[in-house]
Every structure is written in structure tokens, then in C-alpha cells.
Scaffold this motif. Structure first.
Motif, mmCIF file in Angstrom:
data_model
loop_
_atom_site.group_PDB
_atom_site.id
_atom_site.type_symbol
_atom_site.label_atom_id
_atom_site.label_comp_id
_atom_site.label_asym_id
_atom_site.label_seq_id
_atom_site.Cartn_x
_atom_site.Cartn_y
_atom_site.Cartn_z
ATOM 1 N N LEU A 1 11.247 2.610 -1.858
ATOM 2 C CA LEU A 1 11.094 1.357 -2.611
ATOM 3 C C LEU A 1 12.262 0.415 -2.337
ATOM 4 O O LEU A 1 12.072 -0.805 -2.266
ATOM 5 C CB LEU A 1 10.970 1.647 -4.103
ATOM 6 C CG LEU A 1 9.640 2.246 -4.544
ATOM 7 C CD1 LEU A 1 9.720 2.672 -6.013
ATOM 8 C CD2 LEU A 1 8.485 1.284 -4.320
ATOM 9 N N ALA A 2 13.459 0.956 -2.168
ATOM 10 C CA ALA A 2 14.619 0.112 -1.836
ATOM 11 C C ALA A 2 14.404 -0.598 -0.504
ATOM 12 O O ALA A 2 14.873 -1.728 -0.312
ATOM 13 C CB ALA A 2 15.895 0.957 -1.807
ATOM 14 N N GLY B 1 0.815 -1.206 0.000
ATOM 15 C CA GLY B 1 0.000 0.000 0.000
ATOM 16 C C GLY B 1 0.847 1.254 0.000
ATOM 17 O O GLY B 1 2.036 1.211 0.291
ATOM 18 N N VAL B 2 0.194 2.368 -0.343
ATOM 19 C CA VAL B 2 0.855 3.673 -0.357
ATOM 20 C C VAL B 2 -0.104 4.679 0.265
ATOM 21 O O VAL B 2 -1.292 4.691 -0.068
ATOM 22 C CB VAL B 2 1.212 4.111 -1.799
ATOM 23 C CG1 VAL B 2 1.828 5.498 -1.810
ATOM 24 C CG2 VAL B 2 2.143 3.106 -2.453
ATOM 25 N N LYS B 3 0.416 5.498 1.186
ATOM 26 C CA LYS B 3 -0.400 6.529 1.828
ATOM 27 C C LYS B 3 0.340 7.853 1.812
ATOM 28 O O LYS B 3 1.560 7.882 1.839
ATOM 29 C CB LYS B 3 -0.697 6.163 3.291
ATOM 30 C CG LYS B 3 -1.594 4.987 3.463
ATOM 31 C CD LYS B 3 -2.079 4.751 4.899
ATOM 32 C CE LYS B 3 -1.162 5.165 5.990
ATOM 33 N NZ LYS B 3 -1.615 4.817 7.340
ATOM 34 N N TRP C 1 10.249 12.334 5.429
ATOM 35 C CA TRP C 1 9.745 12.504 4.068
ATOM 36 C C TRP C 1 8.967 11.273 3.640
ATOM 37 O O TRP C 1 8.004 11.370 2.904
ATOM 38 C CB TRP C 1 10.896 12.730 3.107
ATOM 39 C CG TRP C 1 11.657 13.998 3.341
ATOM 40 C CD1 TRP C 1 12.915 14.104 3.859
ATOM 41 C CD2 TRP C 1 11.226 15.331 3.064
ATOM 42 N NE1 TRP C 1 13.280 15.426 3.903
ATOM 43 C CE2 TRP C 1 12.261 16.195 3.418
ATOM 44 C CE3 TRP C 1 10.055 15.875 2.531
ATOM 45 C CZ2 TRP C 1 12.179 17.573 3.267
ATOM 46 C CZ3 TRP C 1 9.965 17.251 2.379
ATOM 47 C CH2 TRP C 1 11.025 18.082 2.750
ATOM 48 N N GLY C 2 9.424 10.109 4.094
ATOM 49 C CA GLY C 2 8.767 8.867 3.734
ATOM 50 C C GLY C 2 9.154 7.768 4.691
ATOM 51 O O GLY C 2 10.078 7.906 5.488
ATOM 52 N N SER C 3 8.417 6.654 4.599
ATOM 53 C CA SER C 3 8.730 5.496 5.418
ATOM 54 C C SER C 3 8.214 4.242 4.732
ATOM 55 O O SER C 3 7.372 4.304 3.839
ATOM 56 C CB SER C 3 8.111 5.628 6.821
ATOM 57 O OG SER C 3 6.694 5.656 6.730
ATOM 58 N N ASN D 1 5.863 -3.656 3.979
ATOM 59 C CA ASN D 1 6.078 -2.962 2.697
ATOM 60 C C ASN D 1 4.954 -2.010 2.311
ATOM 61 O O ASN D 1 4.617 -1.866 1.147
ATOM 62 C CB ASN D 1 6.347 -3.956 1.568
ATOM 63 C CG ASN D 1 7.676 -4.643 1.729
ATOM 64 O OD1 ASN D 1 8.548 -4.159 2.440
ATOM 65 N ND2 ASN D 1 7.839 -5.778 1.101
ATOM 66 N N SER D 2 4.400 -1.350 3.296
ATOM 67 C CA SER D 2 3.455 -0.268 3.039
ATOM 68 C C SER D 2 4.243 1.035 3.090
ATOM 69 O O SER D 2 4.957 1.301 4.061
ATOM 70 C CB SER D 2 2.352 -0.261 4.098
ATOM 71 O OG SER D 2 1.472 0.816 3.882
ATOM 72 N N LEU D 3 4.125 1.833 2.038
ATOM 73 C CA LEU D 3 4.883 3.075 1.950
ATOM 74 C C LEU D 3 4.029 4.260 2.372
ATOM 75 O O LEU D 3 2.844 4.326 2.046
ATOM 76 C CB LEU D 3 5.376 3.304 0.522
ATOM 77 C CG LEU D 3 6.209 2.186 -0.096
ATOM 78 C CD1 LEU D 3 6.657 2.592 -1.495
ATOM 79 C CD2 LEU D 3 7.398 1.843 0.770
#
Length: 93
Positions: free
Chosen positions: A48-49, A7-9, A17-19, A24-26
Motif C-alpha cells: 500500500l505504501a 485492483g488486488v489479485k 510476497w507482493g507487488s 496501483n494494482s496490488l
């Protein structure tokens, strides 16, 4: 290859900035829209890495370097952007 993205939120995170979660939910902060496109791309690749390597090991950085050979400079620029944005008086919507 990205491993089982779950998933992506978009969040209101102020310090990240991101996590990438263990599943593997971004998550990406909406504040990314305030930085140059190259830095957005770097953050997306960085997260993604993490779907392949859930750490900051040499293997992780090799994955990032496979897309951005200049990742160290991008990381530095992202830090400068974070410092500049921290001076702004942002109000959550």
C-alpha cells in the motif's frame, strides 16, 4: 492515504510476497497464508505504501515506519520465512 488503488489479485508468485504495479494494482502471493499475521500485515502495508511512493526511498520507508516502527525486524523475519519456505517441496495447485 492510498492513492487510486486499481485492483488486488492473489497469485502463485514464488519469489515475491507482493507487488504494486505502476497503475496501483496490488498482487499478493497465496504463500502469505503460511506466515504469521504480523508479517502478512507488514507486506500489505509495504505494498500500500507503494501506491504513494513507487520506490524504496527514505520517504517510502517513512510511510511504512508510520504504521510499523519495527519494520526492519519484520522485514528480517519475512526473509527468514522466505528462506524456510524455499526448502519446502511445494507443488502448484
Amino acid at each position: 492515504a492510498v492513492q487510486n488503488l486499481s485492483g488486488v489479485k492473489i497469485t502463485g508468485a514464488k519469489t515475491q510476497w507482493g507487488s504494486c504495479s505502476a497503475k496501483n494494482s496490488l498482487c499478493f502471493s497465496w504463500r502469505l497464508v503460511l506466515v504469521p499475521q504480523a508479517l502478512i500485515d507488514y507486506v500489505v502495508v509495504h505494498e500500500l505504501a507503494h501506491t504513494i511512493e513507487h520506490n524504496h526511498s527514505p520517504r517510502f520507508w517513512a510511510i511504512v515506519a508510520g504504521v510499523f516502527s519495527d519494520y526492519k525486524e519484520l522485514k528480517k523475519q519475512l526473509g527468514l520465512q522466505a528462506a524456510a519456505l524455499a526448502l519446502e517441496d511445494w507443488h502448484d495447485i
